[in-house]
Enzyme design. Structure first.
Site, PDB file in Angstrom:
ATOM      1  N   CYS A 232      33.443  24.143  25.509  1.00 13.63           N
ATOM      2  CA  CYS A 232      33.770  25.232  26.422  1.00 13.63           C
ATOM      3  C   CYS A 232      33.802  24.630  27.827  1.00 13.63           C
ATOM      4  CB  CYS A 232      32.716  26.338  26.341  1.00 13.63           C
ATOM      5  SG  CYS A 232      32.815  27.483  27.726  1.00 13.63           S
TER       6      CYS A 232
ATOM      7  N   LYS B 181      10.603   3.424   2.850  1.00 14.46           N
ATOM      8  CA  LYS B 181      10.501   4.870   2.678  1.00 14.46           C
ATOM      9  C   LYS B 181      11.111   5.326   1.349  1.00 14.46           C
ATOM     10  CE  LYS B 181       9.473   7.260   5.978  1.00 14.46           C
ATOM     11  NZ  LYS B 181       9.816   7.531   7.336  1.00 14.46           N
TER      12      LYS B 181
ATOM     13  N   LYS C 209       2.245   4.573   1.631  1.00 20.17           N
ATOM     14  CA  LYS C 209       2.331   5.047   3.011  1.00 20.17           C
ATOM     15  C   LYS C 209       1.884   6.503   3.028  1.00 20.17           C
ATOM     16  CE  LYS C 209       5.227   5.339   7.081  1.00 20.17           C
ATOM     17  NZ  LYS C 209       4.917   6.728   7.379  1.00 20.17           N
TER      18      LYS C 209
ATOM     19  N   GLU D 186       0.847  -1.197   0.000  1.00 18.26           N
ATOM     20  CA  GLU D 186       0.000   0.000   0.000  1.00 18.26           C
ATOM     21  C   GLU D 186       0.876   1.238   0.000  1.00 18.26           C
ATOM     22  OE1 GLU D 186      -1.932  -0.442   3.729  1.00 18.26           O
ATOM     23  OE2 GLU D 186      -3.129  -2.144   3.062  1.00 18.26           O
TER      24      GLU D 186
ATOM     25  N   TYR E  60      -6.895   1.525   6.206  1.00 20.01           N
ATOM     26  CA  TYR E  60      -5.975   0.501   5.713  1.00 20.01           C
ATOM     27  C   TYR E  60      -5.738  -0.671   6.644  1.00 20.01           C
ATOM     28  CZ  TYR E  60      -3.008   3.839   8.198  1.00 20.01           C
ATOM     29  OH  TYR E  60      -2.505   4.698   9.119  1.00 20.01           O
TER      30      TYR E  60
ATOM     31  N   CYS F 251      35.264  30.642  23.417  1.00 22.76           N
ATOM     32  CA  CYS F 251      33.817  30.374  23.460  1.00 22.76           C
ATOM     33  C   CYS F 251      33.086  31.661  23.094  1.00 22.76           C
ATOM     34  CB  CYS F 251      33.407  29.910  24.857  1.00 22.76           C
ATOM     35  SG  CYS F 251      31.626  29.899  25.090  1.00 22.76           S
TER      36      CYS F 251
ATOM     37  N   LYS G 225       3.193  -5.398   4.066  1.00 18.94           N
ATOM     38  CA  LYS G 225       2.698  -6.159   5.217  1.00 18.94           C
ATOM     39  C   LYS G 225       2.499  -7.608   4.814  1.00 18.94           C
ATOM     40  CE  LYS G 225      -0.293  -2.261   6.245  1.00 18.94           C
ATOM     41  NZ  LYS G 225      -1.664  -1.788   6.362  1.00 18.94           N
TER      42      LYS G 225
ATOM     43  N   CYS H 208      29.636  29.849  32.148  1.00 13.01           N
ATOM     44  CA  CYS H 208      29.294  30.234  30.779  1.00 13.01           C
ATOM     45  C   CYS H 208      27.780  30.436  30.674  1.00 13.01           C
ATOM     46  CB  CYS H 208      29.756  29.139  29.824  1.00 13.01           C
ATOM     47  SG  CYS H 208      29.318  29.453  28.120  1.00 13.01           S
TER      48      CYS H 208
ATOM     49  N   CYS I  50      31.375  33.040  26.480  1.00  9.56           N
ATOM     50  CA  CYS I  50      32.088  33.501  27.677  1.00  9.56           C
ATOM     51  C   CYS I  50      33.559  33.786  27.424  1.00  9.56           C
ATOM     52  CB  CYS I  50      31.925  32.490  28.807  1.00  9.56           C
ATOM     53  SG  CYS I  50      32.802  30.949  28.500  1.00  9.56           S
TER      54      CYS I  50
ATOM     55  N   ASP J  13       0.830  10.141   4.191  1.00  3.19           N
ATOM     56  CA  ASP J  13       1.467  11.033   5.152  1.00  3.19           C
ATOM     57  C   ASP J  13       0.435  11.993   5.742  1.00  3.19           C
ATOM     58  OD1 ASP J  13       3.333  12.273   6.637  1.00  3.19           O
ATOM     59  OD2 ASP J  13       4.310  13.317   4.990  1.00  3.19           O
TER      60      ASP J  13
END
Ligand code: IVH
Length: 707
Positions: free
Chosen positions: A447, A337, A137, A135, A249, A431, A313, A453, A434, A139
């Site tokens: 840091c 995917k 997928k 099937e 589904y 950094c 599936k 800091c 600081c 979204d």
């Protein structure tokens, strides 16, 4: 007026047609005839795209039914088409338990992963033929529809998979969702729980955004957000005005009928009048799956709805129970995917951000670009190694994608021969917050000024107030930054001394917001211990470990006093983690800051281990798991046993009640034997668990009847 307009016009539309005021019996008989008739035309129009009557003829039927119901309110039934127009607003959405857990899907990114999935299934199920159902997928937003005796009883969002939000009123307004199942080919079962995807067609979504822009409202970012928003409206009249649809589904639970295959289930869903995804088909080989995937990927951009892959599936239903599920996904399905969508943009600037642990992270500021419906304007470059590997500089043209379709990522630099490139980016010698000279630890630049800091303090405060931690509403990044810059907060403990009058003069604050923030902080003196532990930002300790620590020690002092060995006794805490925890809590600065924080007076809550009788004899038992089990991962079994009231620990001692030993058990088995601890092999474990697994993270079979 189209038929959607009739429905949108709301329940006020009752005038116009003379109901001829028939008596109640006569009206009841007529309404009973009209309802299925109207629903049939509804389905023909919205689901099957083949209307048999004109819009005005449909309107006449609809208004006639409305008039009858207006004259005799007792005739209104929940499955009446007139109920699709929306009802009075709710105060909040109720929490509703699902008929069966709504798990997620495991995903495969490439063919090799699909092959492994196929091999796993073939191995587990023996050498017989395997058939898959394929099937798209979709979204959108996952939704459960429950029909009781054929009538839509409730609709529930996925939520945490066990409990979701009841959105029945809103879903009733969706024209493609039958309020009563059609019973032409087969009778409706006494109970049917169906899973589907609520979504918007792209053309509808675009039209919705056009209307919003015209009305001066902000447009939605993407159809999925618009769908979730519409589904969760408190006022179903608003939901009724949004172009939602549902494609079904999966049969999550059914009583009175058994489907041997998913394909039969999908066919039944169609016969009952639900809309199902297009191009559902079956395949016997990985090659066929790949061809299906490729074909859908090629068509992805021309479909009128968003998909992000295909779902594979096992078609046969009975073997699914053999394969079982993890607490996250069934082992009989996988989402294959698509490649994430990529776009090209330019890096405007690279800057360095300092996180709560002091790590200096280079971040690329991008020219805003839309990637799969979301605007991306920055992407982390992670660390020195990544910077070097990607070799991206300010001004470069880059390809970006959203990893896992969420976090923006720079995939690669695009060469532009004609362009002179800027300097390569070097991590700063101080950094940026600081000024302290950073130290290098592997690929990371850190840091070391953890307590002085400001950027780190801002990060710690934000983390302390975040959702998974103390969940302090109103204490986001911006506020944390403001509190530090205004010198109101120099360490976490200071949060608990904040007063309304300190906040009111700050930019963005007024009396109400100041009172709310002080109140929200105050409330969190009474908090779950696990949340507090998450909030401290102990290295290696995420939500799950924090929960285990809280359950085990039940108080913060016991945990502070624990040796690394004592920590390792907790299942899932290894040597590295134990050392990180004791190291952090033992650092003098941390110890003192924590003392000052705890002096603010907390009442910690630790949930009791789930109460379960002594069924199966697991209540309060100490169990250790070792070796490889065939039907569970260790983590899954731990969840199951804890659900039955057992305490699962990491090492065998004289107090251990059972050792569950899988294959290749190692030294724990010897130790258990030496100490006379009862050993359960997988078969005996299964016997002991028989009948007690399904509500403890092991999902019921798809067609499992709901008792
Ligand atoms: S089957 C446990 N089939 O994908 C198996 N899911 O990542 C039940 N989804 O939230 C799911 N299209 O809502 C299945 N054809 C399809 C689907 C699908 C979309 C969603 C589902 C879930 C997500 C899993």
């Amino acid at each position: 007026m189209t038929r959607d307009d009739v429905q949108e016009a709301g329940s006020q539309v009752s005038g116009g047609i003379d109901p001829r005021e028939p008596g109640l019996d006569e009206a009841a008989a007529e309404a009973a005839r009209l309802r299925p008739e109207i629903e049939r035309h509804n389905r023909l129009y919205h689901v099957e795209d083949s209307p048999e009557i004109s819009d005005s003829a449909y309107d006449a039927l609809f208004r006639r039914l409305q008039a009858l119901e207006a004259a005799h309110p007792s005739l209104v039934t929940p499955d009446s088409p007139t109920q699709r127009v929306g009802a009075d607003p709710l105060e909040s959405l109720p929490a509703v338990e699902h008929a069966a857990s709504m798990l997620s899907l495991d995903s495969a990114r490439d063919v090799a992963e699909v092959r492994r999935f196929d091999e796993r299934l073939r191995k587990a199920l023996g050498d017989g033929d395997i058939r898959y159902i394929l099937e798209p997928k979709l979204d959108g937003a996952s939704l459960e529809l429950v029909y009781v005796n054929g009538v839509l009883d409730r609709a529930v969002t996925r939520g945490n998979g066990r409990v979701g939000e009841g959105v029945t009123e809103n879903v009733r307004t969706i024209p493609t969702v039958p309020l009563r199942l059609r019973q032409v080919e087969r009778p409706a079962p006494p109970l049917l729980s169906v899973r589907g995807e609520a979504m918007m067609y792209l053309s509808d979504f675009e039209a919705l955004n056009r209307r919003r822009i015209e009305a001066g409202d902000p447009p939605y970012q993407n159809p999925r957000n618009a769908t979730s928003g519409a589904l969760r409206q408190l006022d179903s009249r608003i939901a009724a005005s949004r172009p939602l649809t549902v494609l079904a589904y999966d049969i999550m639970a059914v009583e009175g009928t058994v489907f041997e295959t998913d394909s039969e289930g999908v066919a039944a869903l169609r016969e009952w009048g639900l809309e199902t995804p297009e191009r559902v088909t079956v395949a016997d080989t990985v090659d066929e799956i790949v061809a299906y995937h490729r074909a859908f990927a090629a068509d992805r951009d021309s479909l009128d709805y968003e998909i992000d892959g295909v779902v594979v599936k096992l078609d046969a239903v009975a073997p699914r129970a053999v394969l079982g599920s993890t607490s996250h996904h069934p082992r009989w399905a996988i989402a294959f995917k698509f490649e994430p969508r990529k776009e090209v943009t330019r890096i405007d600037r690279i800057f360095v951000s300092v996180g709560r642990t002091g790590v200096l992270t280079p971040v690329a500021l991008l020219r805003p670009v839309e990637v799969g419906g979301v605007t991306v304007s920055r992407a982390s470059l992670h660390n020195r190694d990544e910077l070097e590997r990607k070799d991206v500089r300010e001004g470069d043209l880059v390809r970006v994608q959203r990893a896992g379709d969420v976090i923006p990522q720079i995939v690669e630099r695009i060469d532009e021969e004609a362009r002179e490139r800027g300097e390569s980016f070097a991590m700063p010698g101080a950094c940026p917050s600081c000024g302290t000279e950073p130290v290098e630890k592997g690929p990371f630049t850190i840091c070391p000024n953890h307590f002085g800091c400001r950027a780190q303090l801002k990060g710690r405060i934000t983390h302390f107030g975040a959702r998974g931690a103390l969940d302090i509403e109103g204490l986001g990044e911006e506020t944390a930054s403001l509190l530090v810059d205004e010198m109101l907060v120099r360490e976490l403990a200071d949060l608990f001394d904040l007063k309304e009058e300190d906040l009111v003069p700050l930019e963005g604050f007024a009396e109400v917001s100041a009172r709310n923030l002080v109140g929200a902080i105050e409330e969190r003196r009474h908090v779950e211990l696990a949340r507090f532990l998450v909030g401290l930002g102990i290295p290696e300790v995420g939500v799950a470990v924090a929960r285990d620590l809280a359950m085990h020690f039940r108080g913060i002092e016991a945990m502070r006093a624990a040796s690394p060995e004592a920590l390792e006794e907790i299942h899932g805490v290894g040597g590295k983690m134990a050392a990180a925890i004791t190291g952090f809590l033992g650092t003098p600065d941390v110890r003192e800051a924590l003392d000052r924080l705890l002096a603010k007076g907390f009442r910690f809550v630790v949930p009791e281990a789930p109460e379960v009788g002594d069924e199966g004899g697991w209540g309060g038992k100490r169990v250790v798991i070792t070796g490889t089990l065939e039907s569970f991962s260790r983590g899954e079994l731990k969840k199951v046993l804890e659900g039955l009231g057992a305490r699962v620990t990491g090492s065998v001692s004289g107090r251990t009640d059972y050792l569950v030993a899988g294959e290749n058990p190692g030294t724990k088995l010897e130790k258990a034997r030496r100490l006379g601890v009862e050993v359960l092999d997988e078969e005996r474990l299964r016997e002991r668990l028989a009948g007690k697994g399904s509500d403890a993270g092991v999902a019921p079979a798809p067609n499992a009847a709901v008792q």
